[in-house]
Design a protein around this motif. Structure first.
Motif, PDB file in Angstrom:
ATOM      1  N   GLY A 211       0.955  -1.594  -0.289  1.00  0.00           N
ATOM      2  CA  GLY A 211      -0.335  -0.054   0.197  1.00  0.00           C
ATOM      3  C   GLY A 211       0.784   1.402  -0.229  1.00  0.00           C
ATOM      4  O   GLY A 211       1.801   1.136   0.633  1.00  0.00           O
ATOM      5  N   TYR A 212       0.146   2.826  -0.722  1.00  0.00           N
ATOM      6  CA  TYR A 212       0.903   3.430  -0.509  1.00  0.00           C
ATOM      7  C   TYR A 212       0.201   4.712  -0.011  1.00  0.00           C
ATOM      8  O   TYR A 212      -1.045   4.903  -0.431  1.00  0.00           O
ATOM      9  CB  TYR A 212       1.559   4.208  -1.444  1.00  0.00           C
ATOM     10  N   ILE A 213       0.717   5.588   0.615  1.00  0.00           N
ATOM     11  CA  ILE A 213      -0.461   7.004   0.680  1.00  0.00           C
ATOM     12  C   ILE A 213       0.339   8.515   0.146  1.00  0.00           C
ATOM     13  O   ILE A 213       0.918   8.765   0.760  1.00  0.00           O
ATOM     14  CB  ILE A 213      -0.532   6.735   2.363  1.00  0.00           C
ATOM     15  N   LEU A 214      -0.765   9.188  -0.539  1.00  0.00           N
ATOM     16  CA  LEU A 214       0.203  10.366  -0.464  1.00  0.00           C
ATOM     17  C   LEU A 214      -0.477  11.353   0.154  1.00  0.00           C
ATOM     18  O   LEU A 214      -1.872  11.005  -0.062  1.00  0.00           O
ATOM     19  CB  LEU A 214      -0.437  10.563  -2.136  1.00  0.00           C
ATOM     20  N   TYR A 215      -0.433  12.439   0.452  1.00  0.00           N
ATOM     21  CA  TYR A 215      -0.947  13.809   1.486  1.00  0.00           C
ATOM     22  C   TYR A 215      -0.408  14.892   2.042  1.00  0.00           C
ATOM     23  O   TYR A 215       0.835  15.098   1.667  1.00  0.00           O
ATOM     24  CB  TYR A 215      -1.424  12.841   3.151  1.00  0.00           C
ATOM     25  N   PHE A 216      -1.588  15.549   2.691  1.00  0.00           N
ATOM     26  CA  PHE A 216      -1.250  17.062   3.357  1.00  0.00           C
ATOM     27  C   PHE A 216      -1.608  16.785   4.660  1.00  0.00           C
ATOM     28  O   PHE A 216      -2.273  16.283   4.960  1.00  0.00           O
ATOM     29  CB  PHE A 216      -1.327  17.728   2.574  1.00  0.00           C
TER      30      PHE A 216
END
Length: 397
Positions: A211-216
């Protein structure tokens, strides 16, 4: 007025016009025009040598109907204020459709500011997304209580294959998504970084990427641009990762495919009001640029063996406007333009685009009176060709 492709010498004027219409946030603004913007993929209108209107045709590869399609993503549609409401868009979009056809880009996508603005030119809404906004403690309830996973910052050179594999696995039952290459990922991650975002990769207890996550994180809100996973354990681990930021954020916002079912399993309340905000919102329009070549590029079930005639109305692509005989056999379609006086079905390019993308199925098109079916006997085969699909796309330029 002259309409033509831009050249390298026009980049400064294009950048200035973009800055007026959109944003000049740095370092994104400079980076975009150095690494993403390509004048050869931009069409402009010039008045007395000055660029007064232009758009970009950013090239992508999209998975549609069993095959990969080269496509143009129409972005940055801009007109200088003194030339607005004077017909510039009609000229510009007409020229863009011609150019896309020359490039053998049989389909096009476009993120609209208004879903009806581009309708007269043949673009119609084909993608929606599910949007969630919840208190951060809610994702704590949903998160994985088991240990064993590890998170690490994404390094594209090292993690490209892992990212792409997770992405493709996540979307294996979806349709209309971008087939990402390393350049696409580079743009996504740099765009994220330039807005102070973060990107993490998840590995399971066997050290396999899952899995991966891209966030602010900004103003007490954790905004996930993408949450992508291979299995339920990975999904809950990613939500646990989000929950670990409870001292930095009070709310969480993320988007997902329109058929996502997470809302069914989140803790929520009915009275006095719902705790979570869950909504379906419009995201991307689609258009078929060349009907014959698009349909002939599809891969159909080999059980389909049929022939029918259709009349398409398309004011901006004369090669689409008219009557076709469609024959499908052995998993492939062939189209021949004819001058038949009577046909099996009639519709506009707008409706055909939504049918092709799977935004609506043939029964919905008929009930919505978007298509006229003159021959009921072909309905069974049409339902196997034009059926609803789980569309998802998450590209922003």
């Amino acid at each position: 007025m002259i309409t033509r492709l831009l050249t390298k010498e026009d980049t400064s004027a294009a950048k200035k016009l973009w800055g007026y219409a959109f944003e000049t946030d740095e370092p994104f603004y400079t980076w975009y025009f150095q690494e993403v913007f390509n004048p050869k993929n931009s069409i402009g209108i010039f008045s007395e040598g000055e660029l007064v209107s232009y758009l970009q045709l950013n090239p992508y590869t999209i998975y549609l109907n069993g095959n990969s399609f080269k496509a143009s993503y129409v972005v940055g549609v801009i007109t200088s204020p003194e030339y607005r409401n004077k017909g510039a868009m009609k000229v510009l979009l007409s020229k863009a459709i011609e150019e896309m056809n020359k490039r053998n880009h049989f389909v096009s996508i476009l993120m609209p500011f208004d879903t009806t603005f581009y309708r007269p030119y043949g673009w119609e809404l084909c993608y929606s997304q599910m949007k969630y906004e919840t208190p951060i403690y809610i994702v704590g309830h949903y998160s994985n209580q088991e240990k064993g996973g590890t998170f690490s910052r994404i390094n594209l050179d090292k993690d490209f294959e892992s990212l792409n594999n997770i992405y493709e696995t996540y979307l294996k039952h979806h349709h209309g998504y971008v087939k990402r290459n390393k350049k696409n990922w580079d743009h996504i991650l740099k765009d994220l970084a330039y807005y102070n975002g973060h990107a993490y990769l998840l590995k399971d207890s066997k050290n396999l990427p899952v899995g991966y996550i891209l966030y602010f994180i900004k103003n007490g809100k954790f905004t996930a641009k993408e949450i992508v996973y291979k299995n339920e354990w990975a999904k809950k681990s990613l939500f646990g990762f989000i929950y670990s930021h409870k001292s930095q954020a009070t709310t969480v916002e993320w988007s997902a495919p329109s058929n996502d079912s997470t809302h069914l399993f989140l803790k929520d309340t009915i009275q006095p009001k719902p705790t979570n905000k869950v909504s379906l919102y419009p995201f991307m329009c689609g258009r078929i640029i060349n009907i014959k070549k698009a349909l002939e590029s599809c891969l159909f079930s080999k059980s389909i063996c049929c022939s029918f005639s259709m009349e398409i109305t398309d004011s901006y692509a004369p090669w689409n406007d008219g009557t076709f005989i469609v024959t499908i056999q052995n998993g492939k379609a062939s189209l021949e333009k004819t001058d038949l006086s009577s046909v099996d079905l009639s519709c506009t390019i707008n409706t055909f685009s939504q049918l092709f993308f799977g935004a609506i199925n043939i029964d919905q098109a008929i009930s919505l009176e978007k298509i006229i079916l003159h021959n009921q006997s072909i309905l069974e085969n049409l339902s196997k060709i034009f059926y609803s699909k789980n569309n998802y796309i998450n590209e922003f330029f």
